[in-house]
Motif scaffolding. Structure first.
Motif, mmCIF file in Angstrom:
data_model
loop_
_atom_site.group_PDB
_atom_site.id
_atom_site.type_symbol
_atom_site.label_atom_id
_atom_site.label_comp_id
_atom_site.label_asym_id
_atom_site.label_seq_id
_atom_site.Cartn_x
_atom_site.Cartn_y
_atom_site.Cartn_z
ATOM 1 N N ALA A 8 0.829 -1.209 0.000
ATOM 2 C CA ALA A 8 0.000 0.000 0.000
ATOM 3 C C ALA A 8 0.862 1.258 0.000
ATOM 4 O O ALA A 8 0.560 2.229 -0.695
ATOM 5 N N ALA A 9 1.950 1.233 0.743
ATOM 6 C CA ALA A 9 2.850 2.393 0.786
ATOM 7 C C ALA A 9 3.530 2.613 -0.561
ATOM 8 O O ALA A 9 3.701 3.752 -1.001
ATOM 9 N N ILE A 10 3.904 1.530 -1.219
ATOM 10 C CA ILE A 10 4.555 1.640 -2.527
ATOM 11 C C ILE A 10 3.567 2.199 -3.551
ATOM 12 O O ILE A 10 3.909 3.068 -4.350
ATOM 13 N N VAL A 11 2.336 1.713 -3.498
ATOM 14 C CA VAL A 11 1.310 2.227 -4.397
ATOM 15 C C VAL A 11 1.081 3.707 -4.120
ATOM 16 O O VAL A 11 1.031 4.530 -5.037
ATOM 17 N N ALA A 12 0.966 4.051 -2.847
ATOM 18 C CA ALA A 12 0.730 5.446 -2.470
ATOM 19 C C ALA A 12 1.885 6.341 -2.902
ATOM 20 O O ALA A 12 1.686 7.517 -3.206
ATOM 21 N N ALA A 13 3.082 5.792 -2.953
ATOM 22 C CA ALA A 13 4.257 6.577 -3.360
ATOM 23 C C ALA A 13 4.264 6.859 -4.857
ATOM 24 O O ALA A 13 5.079 7.633 -5.329
ATOM 25 N N GLY A 14 3.396 6.234 -5.592
ATOM 26 C CA GLY A 14 3.288 6.539 -7.013
ATOM 27 C C GLY A 14 3.880 5.515 -7.954
ATOM 28 O O GLY A 14 3.940 5.758 -9.158
ATOM 29 N N ALA A 15 4.303 4.382 -7.455
ATOM 30 C CA ALA A 15 4.923 3.379 -8.334
ATOM 31 C C ALA A 15 3.978 2.969 -9.458
ATOM 32 O O ALA A 15 4.399 2.817 -10.603
ATOM 33 N N PHE A 16 2.687 2.801 -9.154
ATOM 34 C CA PHE A 16 1.748 2.391 -10.195
ATOM 35 C C PHE A 16 1.580 3.470 -11.252
ATOM 36 O O PHE A 16 1.452 3.166 -12.432
ATOM 37 N N GLN A 86 13.148 3.713 -4.555
ATOM 38 C CA GLN A 86 12.422 4.901 -4.990
ATOM 39 C C GLN A 86 11.217 4.452 -5.841
ATOM 40 O O GLN A 86 11.251 3.385 -6.454
ATOM 41 N N PRO A 87 10.165 5.274 -5.902
ATOM 42 C CA PRO A 87 8.985 4.892 -6.701
ATOM 43 C C PRO A 87 9.313 4.555 -8.154
ATOM 44 O O PRO A 87 8.744 3.603 -8.714
#
Length: 155
Positions: A8-16, A86-87
């Protein structure tokens, strides 16, 4: 699908948001099932898990499959990537793993380098090795890996 706090944190960081355009560009959208270059039934944006020949999907169904597949890919990666990234690096890994599978990604030399603490300048170029499917070097994979490399290095 339940996702971990790390995912969830990775998604929130903008990776998607970084990964989705790369995946969409190189997978392409096809709403009717087809065989990929190595004869695996595929539909939508490169979805293979449940694709069957003769099947059709709406664009909305394809968009949902893409989101679900990317979350599943990220979950698989999050289980084997130890350092914080990093994202843009996550995005490059998600796009690559979406294509090759989390199992192959997690067992790769690239992932061993990531987890050993190598710098992105050392591990991102490993993406260039993943340009073969069915024993053949594919021009589309060469282009995709170059795009993923640029994303990985933040350039």
């Amino acid at each position: 699908m339940r996702i971990s706090k790390r995912v969830a944190a990775i998604v929130a960081a903008g990776a998607f948001s970084f990964a989705a355009p790369v995946v969409m560009q190189f997978e392409g959208l096809r709403t009717t099932a087809y065989y990929d270059p190595i004869q695996i039934p595929t539909i939508c944006y490169g979805h293979t898990l449940t694709a069957t020949m003769g099947e059709s999907k709406t664009i909305a169904e394809c968009d949902q499959l893409l989101q679900d597949d990317m979350r599943q890919t990220l979950s698989g990666l999050a289980a084997c990537v130890r350092p914080e990234l990093q994202p843009n690096q996550w995005a490059a890994l998600v796009s690559w793993s979406y294509n090759v599978g989390a199992g192959a990604a997690c067992g790769s030399t690239l992932m061993r380098k990531v987890n050993a603490g190598a710098t992105p300048d050392e591990w991102c170029p490993e993406l260039r090795r993943w340009v073969y499917a069915g024993g053949q070097r594919l021009a589309g994979l060469v282009r995709r890996r170059e795009a993923e490399l640029k994303l990985c290095l933040g350039s």
